[in-house]
Design an enzyme around this catalytic site. Sequence first.
Site, PDB file in Angstrom:
ATOM      1  N   LYS A  21      -3.828   2.642  -2.934  1.00 21.14           N
ATOM      2  CA  LYS A  21      -5.011   3.405  -3.322  1.00 21.14           C
ATOM      3  C   LYS A  21      -5.006   4.704  -2.532  1.00 21.14           C
ATOM      4  CE  LYS A  21      -7.597  -0.887  -3.978  1.00 21.14           C
ATOM      5  NZ  LYS A  21      -6.414  -1.719  -3.678  1.00 21.14           N
ATOM      6  N   MET A  55     -10.243   7.227   8.288  1.00 25.50           N
ATOM      7  CA  MET A  55     -10.227   7.974   7.028  1.00 25.50           C
ATOM      8  C   MET A  55     -11.525   8.774   6.874  1.00 25.50           C
ATOM      9  SD  MET A  55      -7.234   6.986   6.256  1.00 25.50           S
ATOM     10  CE  MET A  55      -6.946   7.547   4.581  1.00 25.50           C
ATOM     11  N   ASP A 115       0.839  -1.201   0.000  1.00 27.90           N
ATOM     12  CA  ASP A 115       0.000   0.000   0.000  1.00 27.90           C
ATOM     13  C   ASP A 115       0.869   1.244   0.000  1.00 27.90           C
ATOM     14  OD1 ASP A 115      -2.223  -1.573   0.098  1.00 27.90           O
ATOM     15  OD2 ASP A 115      -2.654  -1.253   2.224  1.00 27.90           O
TER      16      ASP A 115
END
Length: 479
Positions: free
Chosen positions: A55, A170, A33
């Site tokens: 991502k 997030m 990641d």
Amino acid sequence: MTAYLVGAGPGDPGLLTARALELIARADVILHDRLIPAAALAHARAGAEIVDVGKVGGGEQVPQRETTRLLVEHARAGRTVVRLKGGDPFVFGRGGEEAQALRAAGCDYEVVPGVTAGVAAAAYAGIPVTQRGMASAVAFVTGHEDPEKPETAIDWAALAAFPGTLVFYMGVRQLPRVAEQLAAHGRDPAEPAAIVERGTLPEQRVLATTLAALGEQDARAPAVTIVGPVAALHDELAWFAGGPLAGVGVAVTRARAQASGLAARLRALGARVVEAPTIRIEPLAFELPDLGRYDLLVLTSPNAVEALLLRAHDARALAGPKIAVIGPGTADALLARGIRPDIVPERAIGASLAQALGTLRPGRALVARAEQASEVVPDALRAAGAEVDVLALYRTVAEPMPEAVRLAALGADWLTFASASAVRFFHAAAGTLDGPRLASIGPVTSAALHDLGYEPDLEARDHTPEGLVAALVSAAGPD
């Protein structure tokens, strides 16, 4: 072979588990990641295939199906594949889906838990997610729900009534909706809240607020949001201080075995450290001569000290000749082993040692050093009438550098070099030294920069790793 779903923790490389580091070091393939610690990839072995499958919200995406395809493909091919994820692979990391795909494909796998951001970022902000008398439960919630969906998968009424701390992962753009839904379902709008940006990293920022005002904060991803009475403890329990190098990006190019100590000192001062090992020390096979036959033993580096004493097994083997070293770093390496050198020049260069030898006229001298090194000291001793033997203890070779590490190093504020070989090998790997400011440990390293057409922005006065750190702190101070 086995596939490994590995948690890399929330960002601070010091929170990587020992098992994670072990697997990274022996992986054939690493699928990572973008929110993993940059230093994690510096532990990858030479020749490992490293693939960014990260991502970023609102940015370029690698579809999850493509990541899963690569994971299964490499595992089926018999490669040791590490799927390296920020935080914990089973906490909003889609690790469960990847485990299901591996099981369906008949591939063995292992899950290596990581420190999850919802706990770590809160702790670094001085916020315990549970606290006697304030919160006896904690709920972790994704903040990534699409507001355009006709129905939500989140039970807002249950969350509003939850008797404990809420931690949202997030989704900073969704905070107005979070605040609206919780308040609409009965959560107290005046309840304390906190947003922790880039938790556990030197540039961490904590925005203390209330539930009602969550949507009014200028919050930036990546972040976690804590809602509950414990959020008010931030002012009382905050402990994570920035330090004099807070937010300053520093790339460390020393050999891996030596880089960790320097990196740790820099991180303790708040620096954002990129470990970019450029060189590797390879010991050579050599016969240890009878040191008692020499009047003078010259050691040119800490690596020479380590290699010689590793073969000698006992410091008493060095008894007899006077001992001269190049620079305080080599002297410190000897002192750490209970040996006090007789001659230590102020500057860590061969010419200074030659000058420090002064009127000493050794009949026979042994220079213990790297395989390829300057002839300044042997030539100076020969000019003084000495019979000189040179003993090659080790060689310095290039350490392959993953692309992600190279880019991170060139994107740092400072690119540090502790040896001329590190300068040459980094330049050969990266093709440039443009971008960061350049910090040199001493004149020999600076000369290597000059040879490539670069001027160091900083040269340490004390030619040791500690001197390099002190120079960086001085450069970061007020003008």
